[in-house]
Design a protein around this motif. Structure first.
Motif, mmCIF file in Angstrom:
data_model
loop_
_atom_site.group_PDB
_atom_site.id
_atom_site.type_symbol
_atom_site.label_atom_id
_atom_site.label_comp_id
_atom_site.label_asym_id
_atom_site.label_seq_id
_atom_site.Cartn_x
_atom_site.Cartn_y
_atom_site.Cartn_z
ATOM 1 N N GLU A 1 0.818 -1.224 0.000
ATOM 2 C CA GLU A 1 0.000 0.000 0.000
ATOM 3 C C GLU A 1 0.850 1.271 0.000
ATOM 4 O OE1 GLU A 1 -3.522 0.668 0.197
ATOM 5 O OE2 GLU A 1 -3.595 -1.379 -0.581
ATOM 6 N N GLY B 1 1.384 8.884 -3.261
ATOM 7 C CA GLY B 1 0.003 9.345 -3.243
ATOM 8 C C GLY B 1 -0.845 8.737 -2.147
ATOM 9 N N LYS B 2 -0.366 7.682 -1.501
ATOM 10 C CA LYS B 2 -1.114 7.048 -0.409
ATOM 11 C C LYS B 2 -1.107 7.984 0.798
ATOM 12 C CE LYS B 2 -2.564 3.504 -0.701
ATOM 13 N NZ LYS B 2 -3.870 3.116 -1.214
ATOM 14 N N ASP C 1 -6.057 7.736 -1.014
ATOM 15 C CA ASP C 1 -5.065 8.288 -1.939
ATOM 16 C C ASP C 1 -5.439 9.727 -2.290
ATOM 17 O OD1 ASP C 1 -3.501 5.744 -2.934
ATOM 18 O OD2 ASP C 1 -5.622 5.192 -2.912
ATOM 19 N N GLN D 1 -4.114 12.284 -8.599
ATOM 20 C CA GLN D 1 -2.867 12.351 -9.355
ATOM 21 C C GLN D 1 -2.420 13.791 -9.579
ATOM 22 O OE1 GLN D 1 -1.332 9.225 -9.040
ATOM 23 N NE2 GLN D 1 -0.526 9.796 -11.022
#
Length: 148
Positions: free
Chosen positions: A11, A15-16, A115, A118
């Protein structure tokens, strides 16, 4: 259902969003941390989010850091897991060994909160690259901002 260690480690990607308390912040209040990059030695570079715009802005102005090193992530953007407008100071980061993060998770002191979008991650990566104080070695490991 809790994750296994291998699931947890998988995981930890850019971006997590993690949520935990960090002594370096000088408070026991948990904060949101964003995974920026996983280094080859299993160190995760995290960036901390805050809702304290004035505090971060004053720091950036006082130190004359580029404006691009302050990233705004709006709360109303449903693609991000934040309940408040969040600001990322791309002039600092928090390195954690995966084992440290796992221990906090295993003890219930760290939660995975989803998350970021992007485009938000892209702005943070750009901010890290623009920062005059982020080490060259860290910048070299970051994703190419033009790649996404």
């Amino acid at each position: 259902m809790p994750l296994s260690r291998s699931q947890f480690e998988s995981e930890l990607v850019p971006g997590k969003v993690l949520y935990f308390s960090c002594e370096e912040l000088g408070t026991l209040e948990p904060h949101f941390f964003i995974c920026i990059v996983r280094q080859p030695d299993d160190i995760i570079v995290l960036s901390c989010g805050t809702s304290q715009f004035n505090t971060v802005m004053k720091l950036i102005e006082r130190k004359r850091f580029p404006n691009e090193t302050l990233v705004f992530i709006p709360a109303e953007d449903g693609t991000n897991p934040f309940s408040k407008d969040t600001y990322i100071n791309c002039n600092e980061y928090f390195p954690y060994d995966i084992s440290e993060l796992w221990d906090m998770y295993d003890l219930g002191r760290l939660a995975i909160r989803g998350d970021i979008a992007q485009d938000s991650l892209h702005q943070i990566i750009l901010g890290f690259h623009k920062s005059p104080i982020i080490e060259y070695e860290v910048k070299e490991m970051l994703p190419d901002p033009d790649s996404f």
